[in-house]
Structure formats: C-alpha cells, structure tokens
Write a protein that holds these residues in place. Structure first.
Motif, PDB file in Angstrom:
ATOM      1  N   LYS A  24       1.830 -68.472  61.116  1.00 26.70           N
ATOM      2  CA  LYS A  24       1.358 -68.584  62.495  1.00 26.70           C
ATOM      3  C   LYS A  24       2.471 -68.287  63.480  1.00 26.70           C
ATOM      4  O   LYS A  24       2.253 -67.872  64.608  1.00 26.70           O
ATOM      5  CB  LYS A  24       0.858 -70.010  62.744  1.00 26.70           C
ATOM      6  CG  LYS A  24      -0.485 -70.276  62.112  1.00 26.70           C
ATOM      7  CD  LYS A  24      -1.144 -71.474  62.801  1.00 26.70           C
ATOM      8  CE  LYS A  24      -2.388 -71.940  62.087  1.00 26.70           C
ATOM      9  NZ  LYS A  24      -2.087 -72.850  60.954  1.00 26.70           N
ATOM     10  N   LYS A  25       3.704 -68.576  63.025  1.00 22.21           N
ATOM     11  CA  LYS A  25       4.841 -68.407  63.929  1.00 22.21           C
ATOM     12  C   LYS A  25       6.099 -68.115  63.116  1.00 22.21           C
ATOM     13  O   LYS A  25       6.264 -68.634  62.023  1.00 22.21           O
ATOM     14  CB  LYS A  25       5.030 -69.693  64.756  1.00 22.21           C
ATOM     15  CG  LYS A  25       6.062 -69.549  65.855  1.00 22.21           C
ATOM     16  CD  LYS A  25       6.045 -70.740  66.788  1.00 22.21           C
ATOM     17  CE  LYS A  25       7.221 -70.703  67.755  1.00 22.21           C
ATOM     18  NZ  LYS A  25       7.345 -69.462  68.504  1.00 22.21           N
ATOM     19  N   VAL A  26       6.964 -67.302  63.667  1.00 17.72           N
ATOM     20  CA  VAL A  26       8.232 -67.012  62.990  1.00 17.72           C
ATOM     21  C   VAL A  26       9.327 -67.839  63.656  1.00 17.72           C
ATOM     22  O   VAL A  26       9.442 -67.871  64.885  1.00 17.72           O
ATOM     23  CB  VAL A  26       8.580 -65.505  63.101  1.00 17.72           C
ATOM     24  CG1 VAL A  26       9.932 -65.211  62.448  1.00 17.72           C
ATOM     25  CG2 VAL A  26       7.491 -64.655  62.467  1.00 17.72           C
ATOM     26  N   LEU A  27      10.103 -68.558  62.830  1.00 14.05           N
ATOM     27  CA  LEU A  27      11.192 -69.371  63.380  1.00 14.05           C
ATOM     28  C   LEU A  27      12.505 -68.603  63.422  1.00 14.05           C
ATOM     29  O   LEU A  27      13.268 -68.697  64.368  1.00 14.05           O
ATOM     30  CB  LEU A  27      11.374 -70.653  62.555  1.00 14.05           C
ATOM     31  CG  LEU A  27      10.165 -71.586  62.506  1.00 14.05           C
ATOM     32  CD1 LEU A  27      10.462 -72.770  61.596  1.00 14.05           C
ATOM     33  CD2 LEU A  27       9.804 -72.079  63.906  1.00 14.05           C
ATOM     34  N   SER A  28      12.775 -67.878  62.333  1.00 15.94           N
ATOM     35  CA  SER A  28      14.027 -67.121  62.315  1.00 15.94           C
ATOM     36  C   SER A  28      13.932 -65.952  61.345  1.00 15.94           C
ATOM     37  O   SER A  28      13.100 -65.945  60.431  1.00 15.94           O
ATOM     38  CB  SER A  28      15.189 -68.030  61.909  1.00 15.94           C
ATOM     39  OG  SER A  28      15.072 -68.372  60.552  1.00 15.94           O
ATOM     40  N   VAL A  29      14.772 -64.950  61.573  1.00 16.66           N
ATOM     41  CA  VAL A  29      14.884 -63.848  60.613  1.00 16.66           C
ATOM     42  C   VAL A  29      16.363 -63.678  60.287  1.00 16.66           C
ATOM     43  O   VAL A  29      17.224 -63.967  61.111  1.00 16.66           O
ATOM     44  CB  VAL A  29      14.316 -62.499  61.145  1.00 16.66           C
ATOM     45  CG1 VAL A  29      12.844 -62.590  61.395  1.00 16.66           C
ATOM     46  CG2 VAL A  29      15.042 -62.034  62.386  1.00 16.66           C
ATOM     47  N   ARG A  30      16.608 -63.238  59.075  1.00 14.31           N
ATOM     48  CA  ARG A  30      17.993 -63.048  58.677  1.00 14.31           C
ATOM     49  C   ARG A  30      18.233 -61.597  58.255  1.00 14.31           C
ATOM     50  O   ARG A  30      17.525 -61.069  57.411  1.00 14.31           O
ATOM     51  CB  ARG A  30      18.322 -63.976  57.524  1.00 14.31           C
ATOM     52  CG  ARG A  30      19.700 -63.725  57.018  1.00 14.31           C
ATOM     53  CD  ARG A  30      20.112 -64.875  56.191  1.00 14.31           C
ATOM     54  NE  ARG A  30      21.240 -64.483  55.400  1.00 14.31           N
ATOM     55  CZ  ARG A  30      22.035 -65.365  54.834  1.00 14.31           C
ATOM     56  NH1 ARG A  30      21.810 -66.639  54.968  1.00 14.31           N
ATOM     57  NH2 ARG A  30      23.046 -64.954  54.128  1.00 14.31           N
ATOM     58  N   LEU A  31      19.229 -61.001  58.876  1.00 16.85           N
ATOM     59  CA  LEU A  31      19.584 -59.612  58.570  1.00 16.85           C
ATOM     60  C   LEU A  31      20.936 -59.582  57.888  1.00 16.85           C
ATOM     61  O   LEU A  31      21.748 -60.493  58.055  1.00 16.85           O
ATOM     62  CB  LEU A  31      19.679 -58.789  59.866  1.00 16.85           C
ATOM     63  CG  LEU A  31      18.539 -58.899  60.860  1.00 16.85           C
ATOM     64  CD1 LEU A  31      18.907 -58.156  62.149  1.00 16.85           C
ATOM     65  CD2 LEU A  31      17.269 -58.299  60.274  1.00 16.85           C
ATOM     66  N   GLU A  32      21.182 -58.526  57.137  1.00 14.66           N
ATOM     67  CA  GLU A  32      22.513 -58.294  56.588  1.00 14.66           C
ATOM     68  C   GLU A  32      22.949 -56.903  57.016  1.00 14.66           C
ATOM     69  O   GLU A  32      22.265 -55.917  56.724  1.00 14.66           O
ATOM     70  CB  GLU A  32      22.492 -58.384  55.058  1.00 14.66           C
ATOM     71  CG  GLU A  32      22.356 -59.809  54.574  1.00 14.66           C
ATOM     72  CD  GLU A  32      22.411 -59.951  53.063  1.00 14.66           C
ATOM     73  OE1 GLU A  32      22.231 -61.089  52.599  1.00 14.66           O
ATOM     74  OE2 GLU A  32      22.586 -58.936  52.365  1.00 14.66           O
ATOM     75  N   ILE A  33      24.065 -56.858  57.730  1.00 13.16           N
ATOM     76  CA  ILE A  33      24.539 -55.562  58.227  1.00 13.16           C
ATOM     77  C   ILE A  33      25.979 -55.343  57.767  1.00 13.16           C
ATOM     78  O   ILE A  33      26.841 -56.205  57.957  1.00 13.16           O
ATOM     79  CB  ILE A  33      24.419 -55.478  59.770  1.00 13.16           C
ATOM     80  CG1 ILE A  33      22.943 -55.618  60.186  1.00 13.16           C
ATOM     81  CG2 ILE A  33      25.003 -54.158  60.288  1.00 13.16           C
ATOM     82  CD1 ILE A  33      22.655 -55.533  61.660  1.00 13.16           C
ATOM     83  N   GLY A  34      26.226 -54.239  57.131  1.00 14.97           N
ATOM     84  CA  GLY A  34      27.560 -53.917  56.632  1.00 14.97           C
ATOM     85  C   GLY A  34      28.509 -53.589  57.769  1.00 14.97           C
ATOM     86  O   GLY A  34      28.099 -53.034  58.786  1.00 14.97           O
ATOM     87  N   GLU A  35      29.784 -53.920  57.566  1.00 15.11           N
ATOM     88  CA  GLU A  35      30.728 -53.666  58.659  1.00 15.11           C
ATOM     89  C   GLU A  35      31.023 -52.180  58.839  1.00 15.11           C
ATOM     90  O   GLU A  35      31.573 -51.776  59.852  1.00 15.11           O
ATOM     91  CB  GLU A  35      32.024 -54.478  58.486  1.00 15.11           C
ATOM     92  CG  GLU A  35      32.806 -54.183  57.245  1.00 15.11           C
ATOM     93  CD  GLU A  35      34.007 -55.119  57.073  1.00 15.11           C
ATOM     94  OE1 GLU A  35      34.426 -55.770  58.028  1.00 15.11           O
ATOM     95  OE2 GLU A  35      34.517 -55.181  55.945  1.00 15.11           O
ATOM     96  N   LEU A  36      30.612 -51.353  57.879  1.00 10.88           N
ATOM     97  CA  LEU A  36      30.785 -49.917  58.060  1.00 10.88           C
ATOM     98  C   LEU A  36      29.479 -49.224  58.479  1.00 10.88           C
ATOM     99  O   LEU A  36      29.438 -48.015  58.623  1.00 10.88           O
ATOM    100  CB  LEU A  36      31.310 -49.263  56.778  1.00 10.88           C
ATOM    101  CG  LEU A  36      32.764 -49.581  56.394  1.00 10.88           C
ATOM    102  CD1 LEU A  36      33.115 -48.899  55.088  1.00 10.88           C
ATOM    103  CD2 LEU A  36      33.728 -49.154  57.480  1.00 10.88           C
ATOM    104  N   ALA A  37      28.412 -49.991  58.659  1.00 13.48           N
ATOM    105  CA  ALA A  37      27.167 -49.394  59.157  1.00 13.48           C
ATOM    106  C   ALA A  37      27.429 -48.978  60.603  1.00 13.48           C
ATOM    107  O   ALA A  37      28.155 -49.662  61.324  1.00 13.48           O
ATOM    108  CB  ALA A  37      26.035 -50.402  59.093  1.00 13.48           C
TER     109      ALA A  37
END
Lengths: 123, 223
Positions: A24-37
């Motif tokens: 019904k609702k999103v509380l949080s999302v988690r991303l992973e981003i490389g330092e060379l992206a």
C-alpha cells in the motif's frame, strides 16, 4: 547527466515490484551505486524522490550504498582497491592504471554498479 | 477472553537484484544481432560538443564515396542541423532526436534501424549526442566506438574523461591545425590516451581539410 533516465528506471521498477506484492505504501528503497559509475548520487536521489511524488512511494526514504571499486590487473595479477583517497581530477583516470605495475590492462571487478536492491513497504 | 484485534499494517521487505543498466545492454545485443544479420558494420561516433563529429562523418563520407551504401544515424537533442549537413554528402540519413536526453541509447538505435531502409547499406555511422560522459554508459550495439576530441577543448579532456577514452577503439584528435594557436601539445594528449588505452590508434586529424581521414578509415577496417 543521465541521472534522470536512471531515476525513471528505478521508479518504474519500484512501482512495478510494490504492485506485484500488493503493497500500500513504500517506506524506503535501497540502491547500490559503484564509485566508478558515471552518476552523481545526490542527483539520482533527488530525481527518484521527485518522481515518487503522487505515487504510493511518495516520501519514501532513498538509501544509497556506495560500492567501492576493486580492480584486477591482467598483467601482474594485482587485485584490490585502486582509487586514491583524495578527490582530485585524476581520481577516475588513476582507477584505470594498476597501482602495482602501472599497466592499463586492468579489469574493473566492482565499482560500476547501479542496482536496485531492496524495497521496504507496508501491506 | 480472546480478543480479535484489527490487523495492523504489515511491514515487509522486497529483495531485488535489478541492474538498472542491464535493459540497455540487452537491447544493444539485439541491435548487434540485427546488424550482423544484415551484414552491416556499425560505428558509434562519440565526442564532446563541437569536437567535430559531424565534420568527421562528412569527411569519411567524402573519402569513402559509397553513396547510399552508407547510412547515418544523426543523434541530437532537438535539431536536424547535423542530419541536413550529412545529407549533402549523399548518404542515407535518419535523425534521432533525444529531446532532453544527453546520450543515444540502444532503444533509440533499435527504433532507428527498424525505421530505416537498410537494403544495400554496408556501413552505418552513428553520431552520438555531444557528451563525453553519458554515452560511455550506454552501449548501442555498434561494432566499433570512435571518440573524437579536439585541441580547442584544451589539454585535459582525456585525463578528465578516462572512461570513454578507455572504451574507444579509435581516438581522433581533431582540429590539429589549431594546436599551436590553442597552446595545446598533441603529444601530451596522445600520452594521456596511451596510458589508459594503449590499443586504440590515436589519429591526428583535420576533418574539414580531410587530413588523417584515410588513417581513420584504415583503423576502423572500412576499406
């Protein structure tokens, strides 16, 4: 500069996943981003939050885990970190040269990721 | 006494492993398959704004002199200026406008090659949007990638944008005739490139005059 298109991709994936899980609702999302992206993390977060507005993910927290770069040298076999700690303009340039033998034949094993890993939602 | 209470909200996690660049890579592979089936060699031409990508394409078209056997996809934000300039050379041109996007992506190329008459086309030149950052992250399915830089961009272009130069199959340093006036040392730029990409031929060119164009053709295997 392509943070907007990446953010749109994140948002459509989030909304798709929550619909499939009847949330019904999103509380949080988690991303992973490389330092060379080639992405500016602050801008990605800004666009994701902006695109969440008016959806069931409005106001959700966007958490980003930075993935440290790991390179493997194809010449001498060195495997490990290869980013100088100082944030000078040579930072990315140096990442492509083996710190041990100076060879440019380095394979980037980690650090180019751009992943959506977790969504916390309410049912 | 047993009391049945209303159920509270249930908080749960959805674990994912969604690579956000994977979609483009899959589409790029599809493009490559389609090009291979049609026996077309595709070249992605990248470079910053004003480095001379369109001029290089015009020079290649003049030198190769293959008429409509060369197709060109001209990528730009909103205008058709480049496509019109290229059409003057007799090639088959399709304009792809990205709107606000800073790069071409595999989906736009997929649409372009499906919307283009490809019979008789042997070479497809793809002019990417002027940018040294984003196109590096979005492969299109082309067989080779050329990065065009020019002396008028100053002496630090390669050091500042290693990723795109590292991925290049051919590096063209354009406007070589202006090096002295710009106080830029082409040998230093070549050294910067060699350090991160020793394999890609580094070609000094003046696209407007046609200098170095035969070398570009040779390096791309287009003879």
């Amino acid at each position: 500069m392509h943070e907007y298109s990446i953010a749109s991709e994140i948002v459509s994936n989030v909304l798709d996943a929550v619909e499939k899980n009847s949330a019904k609702k999103v509380l949080s999302v988690r991303l992973e981003i490389g330092e060379l992206a080639l992405l500016n993390v602050e801008q990605v977060v800004h666009w994701v939050q902006a695109l969440f507005k008016g959806t069931m993910a409005e106001g959700a927290e966007v958490k980003v885990k930075t993935i440290k770069a790991i390179v493997q040298c194809q010449s001498c076999g060195y495997k490990g970190r290869n980013i100088p700690d100082s944030r000078d303009i040579d930072q990315h340039y140096a990442a492509f040269i083996c710190p041990k033998c100076g060879s440019p034949e380095v394979k980037i094993e980690k650090g180019r990721e751009c992943m959506l890993r977790k969504i916390q939602a309410v049912r | 006494m047993k009391i049945i209470k209303p159920k509270g909200p249930e908080i749960f996690d959805i674990e994912l492993e969604k690579d956000l660049l994977a979609k483009n890579r899959v589409l790029a592979k599809g493009n490559r398959r389609k090009l291979d089936q049609s026996k077309i060699i595709a070249i992605d031409i990248m470079g910053s704004i004003g480095s001379g990508k369109t001029s290089l394409i015009k020079a290649l078209l003049r030198k190769l002199n293959m008429g409509e056997a060369i197709g060109v996809i001209a990528g730009d934000l909103t205008t058709t200026i480049d496509a019109e300039r290229i059409e003057e050379e007799g090639a088959r041109v399709i304009q792809v406008n990205t709107g606000k996007e800073c790069h071409l992506d595999a989906n736009l190329i997929h649409r372009a090659i499906n919307g283009m008459k490809l019979d008789g086309v042997k070479i497809l030149l793809i002019e990417n949007v002027g940018n040294l950052i984003c196109p590096g992250e979005f492969p299109l399915g082309a067989h080779k990638r050329v990065v065009v830089t020019s002396v008028t961009e100053g002496p630090y272009m390669i050091v500042k944008h290693p990723y795109i130069f590292r991925e290049a199959d051919v590096i063209v340093l354009n406007k070589i005739d202006l090096a002295k006036a710009m106080k830029v040392n082409p040998s230093q730029l070549e050294k910067d490139a060699r350090k991160i990409n020793p394999r890609a031929p580094f070609i000094k060119a003046n696209a407007l005059k046609g200098t170095g164009i035969s070398k570009v053709i040779e390096a791309l295997g287009l003879e």
